[in-house]
Design a protein around this motif. Structure first.
Motif, PDB file in Angstrom:
ATOM      1  N   GLU A  47      50.547  -5.487  43.077  1.00  0.00           N
ATOM      2  CA  GLU A  47      51.571  -5.018  41.637  1.00  0.00           C
ATOM      3  C   GLU A  47      51.510  -3.938  41.098  1.00  0.00           C
ATOM      4  O   GLU A  47      52.247  -3.402  40.722  1.00  0.00           O
ATOM      5  N   LYS A  50      53.746  -1.635  43.193  1.00  0.00           N
ATOM      6  CA  LYS A  50      54.986  -2.118  43.029  1.00  0.00           C
ATOM      7  C   LYS A  50      55.546  -1.603  41.444  1.00  0.00           C
ATOM      8  O   LYS A  50      56.511  -0.874  41.404  1.00  0.00           O
ATOM      9  N   LEU A  51      54.786  -1.709  40.662  1.00  0.00           N
ATOM     10  CA  LEU A  51      55.097  -1.212  39.417  1.00  0.00           C
ATOM     11  C   LEU A  51      54.972   0.464  39.387  1.00  0.00           C
ATOM     12  O   LEU A  51      56.199   1.092  38.610  1.00  0.00           O
ATOM     13  N   LYS A  52      54.351   1.070  40.118  1.00  0.00           N
ATOM     14  CA  LYS A  52      54.409   2.555  40.221  1.00  0.00           C
ATOM     15  C   LYS A  52      55.610   3.044  40.823  1.00  0.00           C
ATOM     16  O   LYS A  52      56.260   3.908  40.543  1.00  0.00           O
ATOM     17  N   ALA A  54      58.346   1.043  40.868  1.00  0.00           N
ATOM     18  CA  ALA A  54      59.521   0.908  39.987  1.00  0.00           C
ATOM     19  C   ALA A  54      59.649   2.042  38.932  1.00  0.00           C
ATOM     20  O   ALA A  54      60.561   2.356  38.454  1.00  0.00           O
ATOM     21  N   GLN A  55      58.493   2.613  38.455  1.00  0.00           N
ATOM     22  CA  GLN A  55      58.227   3.526  37.363  1.00  0.00           C
ATOM     23  C   GLN A  55      58.836   4.716  37.944  1.00  0.00           C
ATOM     24  O   GLN A  55      59.380   5.593  37.185  1.00  0.00           O
ATOM     25  N   ILE A  70      56.172  -0.271  31.545  1.00  0.00           N
ATOM     26  CA  ILE A  70      55.642  -0.340  32.684  1.00  0.00           C
ATOM     27  C   ILE A  70      54.185   0.485  32.763  1.00  0.00           C
ATOM     28  O   ILE A  70      53.532  -0.169  33.219  1.00  0.00           O
ATOM     29  N   GLN A  71      54.255   1.572  32.129  1.00  0.00           N
ATOM     30  CA  GLN A  71      52.929   2.164  32.120  1.00  0.00           C
ATOM     31  C   GLN A  71      51.677   1.341  31.417  1.00  0.00           C
ATOM     32  O   GLN A  71      50.781   1.442  32.083  1.00  0.00           O
ATOM     33  N   LYS A  73      51.878  -1.907  31.543  1.00  0.00           N
ATOM     34  CA  LYS A  73      51.282  -2.814  32.467  1.00  0.00           C
ATOM     35  C   LYS A  73      50.340  -2.457  33.496  1.00  0.00           C
ATOM     36  O   LYS A  73      49.540  -3.155  33.909  1.00  0.00           O
ATOM     37  N   ILE A  74      50.802  -1.242  33.955  1.00  0.00           N
ATOM     38  CA  ILE A  74      50.035  -0.342  34.898  1.00  0.00           C
ATOM     39  C   ILE A  74      48.551  -0.157  34.396  1.00  0.00           C
ATOM     40  O   ILE A  74      47.580  -0.306  35.232  1.00  0.00           O
TER      41      ILE A  74
END
Length: 169
Positions: A47, A50-52, A54-55, A70-71, A73-74
Protein backbone atom coordinates in the motif's frame (compact mmCIF):
# COMPACT_ATOMS: atom_id res chain seq x y z
CA UNK A 1 53.28 -42.10 21.71
CA UNK A 2 49.46 -42.16 21.63
CA UNK A 3 47.13 -45.14 21.78
CA UNK A 4 43.44 -44.61 21.17
CA UNK A 5 41.57 -46.91 23.50
CA UNK A 6 37.99 -45.91 22.81
CA UNK A 7 37.74 -44.22 19.42
CA UNK A 8 33.95 -44.07 19.32
CA UNK A 9 33.80 -42.20 22.60
CA UNK A 10 36.55 -39.87 21.44
CA UNK A 11 34.62 -38.93 18.28
CA UNK A 12 31.34 -38.76 20.20
CA UNK A 13 32.68 -36.24 22.72
CA UNK A 14 34.40 -34.20 19.99
CA UNK A 15 31.04 -34.06 18.19
CA UNK A 16 29.23 -32.95 21.36
CA UNK A 17 31.81 -30.24 22.07
CA UNK A 18 31.63 -28.98 18.47
CA UNK A 19 27.84 -28.99 18.59
CA UNK A 20 27.97 -27.00 21.83
CA UNK A 21 30.09 -24.33 20.14
CA UNK A 22 27.91 -24.20 17.02
CA UNK A 23 24.48 -24.00 18.74
CA UNK A 24 24.12 -20.20 18.29
CA UNK A 25 24.92 -20.52 14.58
CA UNK A 26 22.61 -23.49 14.06
CA UNK A 27 19.61 -21.80 15.68
CA UNK A 28 19.67 -18.74 13.39
CA UNK A 29 18.18 -20.48 10.32
CA UNK A 30 15.64 -22.30 12.49
CA UNK A 31 14.46 -19.05 14.07
CA UNK A 32 14.39 -17.29 10.69
CA UNK A 33 11.59 -19.64 9.61
CA UNK A 34 9.37 -18.46 12.47
CA UNK A 35 9.83 -14.69 12.21
CA UNK A 36 9.08 -13.74 8.65
CA UNK A 37 7.04 -10.62 7.89
CA UNK A 38 3.31 -11.23 8.26
CA UNK A 39 0.73 -10.81 5.53
CA UNK A 40 -0.41 -7.58 7.18
CA UNK A 41 3.11 -6.15 6.98
CA UNK A 42 3.37 -7.14 3.32
CA UNK A 43 -0.03 -5.56 2.61
CA UNK A 44 0.95 -2.32 4.34
CA UNK A 45 4.24 -2.24 2.43
CA UNK A 46 2.52 -2.73 -0.93
CA UNK A 47 0.00 0.00 0.00
CA UNK A 48 2.87 2.38 0.80
CA UNK A 49 4.46 1.64 -2.58
CA UNK A 50 1.16 2.27 -4.37
CA UNK A 51 0.63 5.56 -2.54
CA UNK A 52 4.18 6.71 -3.30
CA UNK A 53 3.76 5.96 -6.99
CA UNK A 54 0.43 7.80 -6.98
CA UNK A 55 2.06 10.71 -5.16
CA UNK A 56 4.75 10.98 -7.83
CA UNK A 57 2.06 11.56 -10.46
CA UNK A 58 0.69 14.55 -8.52
CA UNK A 59 2.35 17.95 -8.74
CA UNK A 60 3.11 19.27 -5.25
CA UNK A 61 2.70 22.92 -6.27
CA UNK A 62 -0.54 22.59 -8.22
CA UNK A 63 -2.41 20.01 -6.07
CA UNK A 64 -0.95 20.55 -2.62
CA UNK A 65 -4.03 19.31 -0.72
CA UNK A 66 -4.15 15.96 -2.54
CA UNK A 67 -0.37 15.60 -2.28
CA UNK A 68 -0.32 16.23 1.48
CA UNK A 69 -3.33 13.94 2.03
CA UNK A 70 -1.44 11.09 0.39
CA UNK A 71 1.69 12.01 2.36
CA UNK A 72 -0.24 11.79 5.65
CA UNK A 73 -1.52 8.33 4.65
CA UNK A 74 2.03 7.27 3.80
CA UNK A 75 3.34 8.57 7.14
CA UNK A 76 0.58 6.77 9.05
CA UNK A 77 1.24 3.49 7.21
CA UNK A 78 5.02 3.80 7.68
CA UNK A 79 4.50 4.32 11.40
CA UNK A 80 2.26 1.24 11.53
CA UNK A 81 4.85 -0.76 9.56
CA UNK A 82 7.61 0.39 11.90
CA UNK A 83 5.60 -0.68 14.97
CA UNK A 84 4.81 -4.07 13.41
CA UNK A 85 8.44 -4.69 12.47
CA UNK A 86 9.64 -3.73 15.96
CA UNK A 87 7.14 -6.16 17.46
CA UNK A 88 8.36 -8.86 15.07
CA UNK A 89 12.00 -8.14 15.92
CA UNK A 90 11.38 -8.34 19.66
CA UNK A 91 9.50 -11.61 19.16
CA UNK A 92 12.39 -12.83 17.01
CA UNK A 93 14.88 -12.02 19.74
CA UNK A 94 12.78 -13.84 22.34
CA UNK A 95 12.42 -16.93 20.14
CA UNK A 96 16.11 -16.89 19.23
CA UNK A 97 17.31 -16.65 22.81
CA UNK A 98 14.82 -19.29 23.98
CA UNK A 99 15.87 -21.69 21.22
CA UNK A 100 19.57 -21.13 21.94
CA UNK A 101 19.06 -21.75 25.65
CA UNK A 102 16.98 -24.87 24.99
CA UNK A 103 19.50 -26.35 22.56
CA UNK A 104 22.45 -25.42 24.79
CA UNK A 105 20.77 -27.03 27.81
CA UNK A 106 20.00 -30.17 25.79
CA UNK A 107 23.57 -30.51 24.51
CA UNK A 108 24.98 -29.74 27.97
CA UNK A 109 22.69 -32.29 29.60
CA UNK A 110 23.65 -34.98 27.07
CA UNK A 111 27.33 -34.17 27.62
CA UNK A 112 27.09 -34.28 31.42
CA UNK A 113 25.08 -37.51 31.39
CA UNK A 114 27.54 -39.08 28.93
CA UNK A 115 30.51 -38.07 31.07
CA UNK A 116 28.83 -39.58 34.13
CA UNK A 117 27.86 -42.74 32.24
CA UNK A 118 31.35 -43.29 30.75
CA UNK A 119 33.30 -41.87 33.69
CA UNK A 120 35.51 -44.95 34.16
CA UNK A 121 36.27 -45.37 30.45
CA UNK A 122 39.67 -44.12 29.37
CA UNK A 123 39.70 -42.45 25.96
CA UNK A 124 43.41 -42.25 25.14
CA UNK A 125 46.54 -43.78 26.65
CA UNK A 126 49.83 -41.94 26.38
CA UNK A 127 53.19 -43.67 26.35
CA UNK A 128 55.76 -42.53 28.85
CA UNK A 129 55.44 -41.29 32.38
CA UNK A 130 53.00 -38.47 33.15
CA UNK A 131 54.23 -38.27 36.75
CA UNK A 132 52.84 -34.99 38.06
CA UNK A 133 49.62 -35.07 36.02
CA UNK A 134 48.98 -38.81 35.67
CA UNK A 135 46.47 -39.09 38.49
CA UNK A 136 44.53 -35.99 37.48
CA UNK A 137 44.36 -36.97 33.80
CA UNK A 138 43.16 -40.53 34.41
CA UNK A 139 40.75 -39.98 37.32
CA UNK A 140 38.49 -41.99 37.92
CA UNK A 141 39.93 -44.55 35.46
CA UNK A 142 42.44 -47.05 36.81
CA UNK A 143 44.57 -47.32 33.64
CA UNK A 144 47.98 -45.68 34.05
CA UNK A 145 48.85 -42.77 31.71
CA UNK A 146 45.28 -42.64 30.40
CA UNK A 147 43.08 -39.63 29.77
CA UNK A 148 39.59 -40.04 31.25
CA UNK A 149 36.35 -38.81 29.72
CA UNK A 150 36.24 -35.87 32.15
CA UNK A 151 39.59 -34.55 31.05
CA UNK A 152 38.97 -35.41 27.40
CA UNK A 153 35.78 -33.31 27.38
CA UNK A 154 37.55 -30.39 29.09
CA UNK A 155 40.47 -30.48 26.67
CA UNK A 156 38.27 -31.01 23.60
CA UNK A 157 35.90 -28.22 24.57
CA UNK A 158 38.74 -25.76 25.16
CA UNK A 159 40.56 -26.79 21.96
CA UNK A 160 37.49 -26.62 19.73
CA UNK A 161 36.41 -23.24 21.11
CA UNK A 162 39.94 -21.90 20.59
CA UNK A 163 40.20 -23.28 17.05
CA UNK A 164 36.74 -22.14 15.92
CA UNK A 165 36.83 -18.70 17.52
CA UNK A 166 38.65 -16.97 14.61
CA UNK A 167 36.43 -18.70 12.06
CA UNK A 168 33.12 -17.89 13.76
CA UNK A 169 33.93 -14.34 14.85
Amino acid sequence: MLEIINGYLMVYFIFLCTLSVLVPYLTKPIVACFVRPSNDERTVWSEILKLKSAQQNISMKEEFAAYSKIQRKINRLELQLKDDSQTRMSRSLAIKSSAQIAFQVAVGLVTVLSVIWFRREPIVALKGDLFPLGTVLRYPSEMPNAISTHMWVLMSNFSIRTLLKPILS
